[in-house]
Design a protein around this motif. Structure first.
Motif, PDB file in Angstrom:
ATOM      1  N   TRP A   1      -3.483   4.111  -1.886  1.00  0.00           N
ATOM      2  CA  TRP A   1      -3.290   3.405  -3.148  1.00  0.00           C
ATOM      3  C   TRP A   1      -2.844   1.972  -2.864  1.00  0.00           C
ATOM      4  O   TRP A   1      -2.145   1.719  -1.881  1.00  0.00           O
ATOM      5  N   GLY A   2      -3.228   1.054  -3.720  1.00  0.00           N
ATOM      6  CA  GLY A   2      -2.563  -0.233  -3.781  1.00  0.00           C
ATOM      7  C   GLY A   2      -1.327  -0.097  -4.654  1.00  0.00           C
ATOM      8  O   GLY A   2      -1.262   0.772  -5.529  1.00  0.00           O
ATOM      9  N   ALA A   3      -0.338  -0.950  -4.439  1.00  0.00           N
ATOM     10  CA  ALA A   3       0.924  -0.804  -5.172  1.00  0.00           C
ATOM     11  C   ALA A   3       1.476  -2.163  -5.574  1.00  0.00           C
ATOM     12  O   ALA A   3       1.379  -3.134  -4.814  1.00  0.00           O
ATOM     13  N   VAL A  61       0.837  -1.201   0.000  1.00  0.00           N
ATOM     14  CA  VAL A  61       0.000   0.000   0.000  1.00  0.00           C
ATOM     15  C   VAL A  61       0.869   1.247   0.000  1.00  0.00           C
ATOM     16  O   VAL A  61       1.999   1.245   0.489  1.00  0.00           O
ATOM     17  N   ARG A  62       0.322   2.292  -0.587  1.00  0.00           N
ATOM     18  CA  ARG A  62       0.939   3.627  -0.562  1.00  0.00           C
ATOM     19  C   ARG A  62      -0.070   4.599   0.023  1.00  0.00           C
ATOM     20  O   ARG A  62      -1.259   4.557  -0.303  1.00  0.00           O
ATOM     21  N   LEU A  63       0.405   5.488   0.890  1.00  0.00           N
ATOM     22  CA  LEU A  63      -0.430   6.521   1.479  1.00  0.00           C
ATOM     23  C   LEU A  63       0.195   7.878   1.181  1.00  0.00           C
ATOM     24  O   LEU A  63       1.355   8.126   1.517  1.00  0.00           O
ATOM     25  N   ASP A  64      -0.574   8.750   0.527  1.00  0.00           N
ATOM     26  CA  ASP A  64      -0.147  10.132   0.332  1.00  0.00           C
ATOM     27  C   ASP A  64      -0.626  10.924   1.536  1.00  0.00           C
ATOM     28  O   ASP A  64      -1.820  11.245   1.650  1.00  0.00           O
ATOM     29  N   ILE A  65       0.317  11.216   2.444  1.00  0.00           N
ATOM     30  CA  ILE A  65      -0.023  11.921   3.686  1.00  0.00           C
ATOM     31  C   ILE A  65       0.879  13.139   3.807  1.00  0.00           C
ATOM     32  O   ILE A  65       2.103  13.009   3.917  1.00  0.00           O
TER      33      ILE A  65
END
Length: 268
Positions: free
Chosen positions: A146-148, A134-138
């Motif tokens: 996002w899944g990655a 997973v990716r998190l734009d924080i």
């Protein structure tokens, strides 16, 4: 960037019966070290245990590694900013938990471009790993999950390469990163680097445009005074492209920027 691959030989057994690869009683796999010669004592100083006089397979031991590729100040006539980019992993030669994080503190003091990833990493060849998670734009903007899924490793001629695809209910995205170390001397190293970002749809709240959206390129010269700690200077060129550039202009933001950088690269 830290790259792991499958360690060991090419799978061929050495000539001679006494040099044949030993089979581990622990895992049933072929060990990566030949059986000792008859009459040659095994060193008692080795920090590994033996079962039945055979060395166990060593590719299931746990290791940890972290690297801070960028920890730098960026400056030009309009002001300064700070950026970091690092990653680390914990696991065996084949399976790892991988964590990546990057972000920028801009001239206005706000944290932006925050990208944080937690990935499962699996070695699939001597030079490349597959990663998924997973990716998190924080950061100061809206949070986006996002899944990655992607690959990371050493391409031909030892280019460090990362290619990752992301997906969410907002669409898909992609990132391509690469760098290369040019050894001017054993300690003085010139590193060109580039990062490109693509999106299937616009996200105006985060300043993202459809298509080729963002880029960050640089040329850094570091001196490895200590192998684990290297100061560097350089120049970077970054900004938005296409639809993202139009969004930045409407928000009175800087579209493209050339800055001088200086910082530290560290690993442990």
């Amino acid at each position: 960037m830290a790259v792991s691959g499958v360690n060991g030989g090419d799978g061929k057994k050495p000539a001679g019966s006494r040099q044949a690869a030993a089979v581990s009683h622990v895992s049933g796999k072929v060990a990566r070290h030949p059986a000792p010669e008859r009459g040659v004592p095994v060193s008692r100083s080795r920090p590994v245990s033996y079962i039945g006089g055979i060395q166990p397979v060593m590719d299931h031991m746990l290791y940890a590694h972290a690297i801070l590729d960028e920890f730098e100040a960026r400056y030009n006539g309009r002001g300064g900013a700070f950026r970091y980019d690092g990653q680390g992993w914990y696991g065996t030669d084949y399976d790892k938990l991988w964590i990546k994080s990057e972000g920028t503190v801009g001239r206005n003091g706000r944290f932006g471009d925050g990208d944080h990833e937690i990935l499962y990493d699996r070695a699939v060849s001597r030079y490349f790993d597959v990663q998924t998670g997973v990716r998190l734009d924080i950061d100061n903007g809206p949070v986006r999950p996002w899944g990655a899924v992607g690959i990371q490793g050493l391409a031909l001629y030892f280019f460090d390469l990362e290619a990752t695809a992301y997906f969410s209910d907002r669409g898909a995205a992609g990132r391509l990163q690469g760098s290369y170390d040019i050894l001017l001397t054993n300690r003085l190293i010139l590193q060109p680097q580039a990062e490109l970002n693509f999106y299937s749809g616009a996200d105006r709240a985060r300043g993202v445009g459809r298509g080729f959206s963002e880029f960050d390129t640089g040329l850094r010269l570091r001196y490895e005074w200590f192998r684990k700690l290297a100061p560097y200077i350089g120049i970077t060129y970054s900004g938005q492209a296409g639809q993202a550039a139009d969004i930045a202009r409407r928000q009175n933001s800087v579209v493209r920027d050339v800055v001088v950088t200086f910082g530290l690269r560290a690993w442990f």
